[in-house]
Design a protein around this motif. Structure first.
Motif, PDB file in Angstrom:
ATOM      1  N   TYR A 118      38.957  25.320  19.637  1.00 15.12           N
ATOM      2  CA  TYR A 118      37.437  26.042  20.092  1.00 15.12           C
ATOM      3  C   TYR A 118      37.298  25.506  21.563  1.00 15.12           C
ATOM      4  CZ  TYR A 118      32.507  26.633  20.822  1.00 15.12           C
ATOM      5  OH  TYR A 118      31.419  27.307  21.201  1.00 15.12           O
ATOM      6  N   GLN A 119      37.598  24.044  21.735  1.00 14.66           N
ATOM      7  CA  GLN A 119      37.414  23.648  23.253  1.00 14.66           C
ATOM      8  C   GLN A 119      38.317  24.316  24.043  1.00 14.66           C
ATOM      9  OE1 GLN A 119      38.232  19.431  23.320  1.00 14.66           O
ATOM     10  NE2 GLN A 119      36.901  19.133  25.170  1.00 14.66           N
ATOM     11  N   ALA A 120      39.636  24.404  23.840  1.00 11.07           N
ATOM     12  CA  ALA A 120      40.453  24.881  24.799  1.00 11.07           C
ATOM     13  C   ALA A 120      39.999  26.502  25.131  1.00 11.07           C
ATOM     14  CB  ALA A 120      42.070  25.012  23.990  1.00 11.07           C
ATOM     15  N   VAL A 121      39.583  27.133  24.031  1.00 12.26           N
ATOM     16  CA  VAL A 121      39.056  28.548  24.155  1.00 12.26           C
ATOM     17  C   VAL A 121      37.947  28.706  25.091  1.00 12.26           C
ATOM     18  CG1 VAL A 121      38.349  30.767  23.229  1.00 12.26           C
ATOM     19  CG2 VAL A 121      40.472  29.611  22.204  1.00 12.26           C
ATOM     20  N   THR A 122      37.090  27.829  24.770  1.00 11.75           N
ATOM     21  CA  THR A 122      35.807  27.570  25.446  1.00 11.75           C
ATOM     22  C   THR A 122      36.142  27.298  27.288  1.00 11.75           C
ATOM     23  OG1 THR A 122      34.762  27.052  23.879  1.00 11.75           O
ATOM     24  CG2 THR A 122      33.606  26.770  25.667  1.00 11.75           C
ATOM     25  N   GLU A 123      36.927  26.340  27.461  1.00 16.50           N
ATOM     26  CA  GLU A 123      37.271  25.940  28.631  1.00 16.50           C
ATOM     27  C   GLU A 123      38.167  27.066  29.406  1.00 16.50           C
ATOM     28  OE1 GLU A 123      39.543  22.395  28.461  1.00 16.50           O
ATOM     29  OE2 GLU A 123      37.800  21.101  28.118  1.00 16.50           O
ATOM     30  N   LYS A 124      38.922  27.814  28.814  1.00 16.26           N
ATOM     31  CA  LYS A 124      39.664  29.134  29.339  1.00 16.26           C
ATOM     32  C   LYS A 124      38.698  30.010  29.718  1.00 16.26           C
ATOM     33  CE  LYS A 124      43.219  32.403  28.218  1.00 16.26           C
ATOM     34  NZ  LYS A 124      43.764  33.193  27.050  1.00 16.26           N
ATOM     35  N   ASN A 125      37.773  30.465  28.944  1.00 13.21           N
ATOM     36  CA  ASN A 125      36.601  31.294  29.170  1.00 13.21           C
ATOM     37  C   ASN A 125      35.763  30.976  30.270  1.00 13.21           C
ATOM     38  OD1 ASN A 125      37.440  32.921  27.137  1.00 13.21           O
ATOM     39  ND2 ASN A 125      35.882  32.254  25.734  1.00 13.21           N
ATOM     40  N   LEU A 126      35.448  29.555  30.446  1.00 13.94           N
ATOM     41  CA  LEU A 126      34.644  29.075  31.696  1.00 13.94           C
ATOM     42  C   LEU A 126      35.471  29.112  32.905  1.00 13.94           C
ATOM     43  CD1 LEU A 126      32.131  27.739  32.499  1.00 13.94           C
ATOM     44  CD2 LEU A 126      33.310  25.400  32.082  1.00 13.94           C
ATOM     45  N   LEU A 127      36.643  29.056  32.914  1.00  6.28           N
ATOM     46  CA  LEU A 127      37.552  29.145  33.856  1.00  6.28           C
ATOM     47  C   LEU A 127      37.547  30.397  34.304  1.00  6.28           C
ATOM     48  CD1 LEU A 127      40.613  26.706  33.287  1.00  6.28           C
ATOM     49  CD2 LEU A 127      38.493  26.528  35.213  1.00  6.28           C
ATOM     50  N   GLU A 128      37.599  31.401  33.631  1.00  6.79           N
ATOM     51  CA  GLU A 128      37.816  32.919  33.762  1.00  6.79           C
ATOM     52  C   GLU A 128      36.228  33.488  34.495  1.00  6.79           C
ATOM     53  OE1 GLU A 128      38.996  35.187  30.454  1.00  6.79           O
ATOM     54  OE2 GLU A 128      40.784  34.354  30.089  1.00  6.79           O
ATOM     55  N   LEU A 129      35.305  32.862  33.816  1.00  5.29           N
ATOM     56  CA  LEU A 129      34.086  33.272  34.298  1.00  5.29           C
ATOM     57  C   LEU A 129      33.879  32.614  35.967  1.00  5.29           C
ATOM     58  CD1 LEU A 129      31.488  34.538  33.495  1.00  5.29           C
ATOM     59  CD2 LEU A 129      30.695  32.116  32.824  1.00  5.29           C
ATOM     60  N   ARG A 132      35.637  34.710  38.243  1.00  2.70           N
ATOM     61  CA  ARG A 132      35.089  36.187  38.379  1.00  2.70           C
ATOM     62  C   ARG A 132      33.780  35.766  39.487  1.00  2.70           C
ATOM     63  NH1 ARG A 132      33.861  37.936  32.894  1.00  2.70           N
ATOM     64  NH2 ARG A 132      35.825  36.749  32.032  1.00  2.70           N
ATOM     65  N   ARG A 133      33.280  34.786  39.057  1.00  6.33           N
ATOM     66  CA  ARG A 133      31.999  34.591  40.063  1.00  6.33           C
ATOM     67  C   ARG A 133      32.489  34.464  41.313  1.00  6.33           C
ATOM     68  NH1 ARG A 133      27.935  29.549  39.080  1.00  6.33           N
ATOM     69  NH2 ARG A 133      26.391  30.001  40.659  1.00  6.33           N
ATOM     70  N   SER A 134      33.526  33.603  41.763  1.00  3.40           N
ATOM     71  CA  SER A 134      33.982  33.031  42.989  1.00  3.40           C
ATOM     72  C   SER A 134      34.223  34.441  43.608  1.00  3.40           C
ATOM     73  CB  SER A 134      35.113  32.294  42.903  1.00  3.40           C
ATOM     74  OG  SER A 134      34.768  31.055  42.461  1.00  3.40           O
ATOM     75  N   GLU A 135      35.155  35.295  42.890  1.00  3.72           N
ATOM     76  CA  GLU A 135      35.758  36.605  43.474  1.00  3.72           C
ATOM     77  C   GLU A 135      34.552  37.452  43.814  1.00  3.72           C
ATOM     78  OE1 GLU A 135      38.187  38.778  40.919  1.00  3.72           O
ATOM     79  OE2 GLU A 135      39.579  37.070  40.789  1.00  3.72           O
ATOM     80  N   MET A 136      33.303  37.502  43.125  1.00  2.04           N
ATOM     81  CA  MET A 136      32.150  38.452  43.512  1.00  2.04           C
ATOM     82  C   MET A 136      31.365  37.788  44.829  1.00  2.04           C
ATOM     83  SD  MET A 136      30.627  38.854  39.590  1.00  2.04           S
ATOM     84  CE  MET A 136      28.995  38.902  40.152  1.00  2.04           C
ATOM     85  N   LEU A 137      31.334  36.394  44.687  1.00  3.01           N
ATOM     86  CA  LEU A 137      30.666  35.793  46.031  1.00  3.01           C
ATOM     87  C   LEU A 137      31.382  35.811  47.084  1.00  3.01           C
ATOM     88  CD1 LEU A 137      29.447  32.407  44.428  1.00  3.01           C
ATOM     89  CD2 LEU A 137      27.958  34.500  45.367  1.00  3.01           C
ATOM     90  N   LEU A 138      32.939  35.649  47.234  1.00  2.00           N
ATOM     91  CA  LEU A 138      33.716  36.142  48.179  1.00  2.00           C
ATOM     92  C   LEU A 138      33.622  37.323  48.743  1.00  2.00           C
ATOM     93  CD1 LEU A 138      36.614  33.716  47.595  1.00  2.00           C
ATOM     94  CD2 LEU A 138      34.810  33.387  49.344  1.00  2.00           C
TER      95      LEU A 138
END
Length: 193
Positions: A118-129, A132-138
């Protein structure tokens, strides 16, 4: 909670292993044979019981015991378990404790593995989020830089960290920041009343 249960079971198991098993029944003492055992009634007597309560009566109160035929003897105590029976009980309890420990340890390992997954999946989702946020800001920053550069007739925009020497008159940083924060509104000509 599982770790607490495991610690309790281990403690009980260690205590059980350290508890000695008596080799044989201890011989009865002469003093013990005349006195009643703890929790047993004394042997009935035929002598009357005399009670004297000072302050209430002047004469003693005499209570006659019931006839011997109406008083039943207490049942004999159960025989004490032998060393072999005690050893068998201990071995049985050790097997129960070992089985319970094995189940708890397996359950703990299963839950820890599930938590790590669960921790690995959550960390992966957080990195993806975050990506995406960095791409939007850039994307917003690049659009604002492009707009400000066109408005000021600048053909090349370079990051400040890459410039060794430059004049402040061509610095677009403040204008880009205003554009991003929404302070700079497009100029519109409104008719005056």
């Amino acid at each position: 909670a599982l770790r607490t249960d495991i610690a309790k079971l281990n403690g009980e198991r260690d205590l059980l292993l350290k508890t000695p098993i008596p080799a044989a029944e201890p011989p009865p003492d002469a003093a013990r044979s005349t006195a009643p055992a703890l929790g047993q009634l004394p042997e009935p007597t035929t002598a009357p019981l005399v009670i004297n309560i000072p302050g209430l009566t002047n004469a003693p109160i005499v209570v006659q015991p019931p006839p011997a035929s109406s008083v039943s003897a207490p049942p004999p105590p159960p025989p004490a378990p032998t060393a072999a029976e005690l050893s068998a009980r201990r071995d049985s309890r050790l097997k129960e404790l070992d089985q319970a420990l094995g189940e708890k340890i397996a359950d703990l390992a299963k839950k820890e593995a599930g938590f790590k997954e669960y921790q690995a999946v959550t960390e992966k989702n957080l990195l993806e989020l975050e990506g995406r946020r960095s791409e939007m800001l850039l994307g917003k920053i690049y659009a604002a830089v492009r707009e400000v550069a066109r408005e000021n007739s600048v053909s090349v925009v370079v990051d400040k960290t890459q410039i060794l020497f430059g004049q402040n008159s061509v610095d677009l940083t403040d204008k880009v920041l205003k554009k991003l924060s929404g302070e700079e509104k497009p100029k519109t000509t409104e008719p005056k009343p």
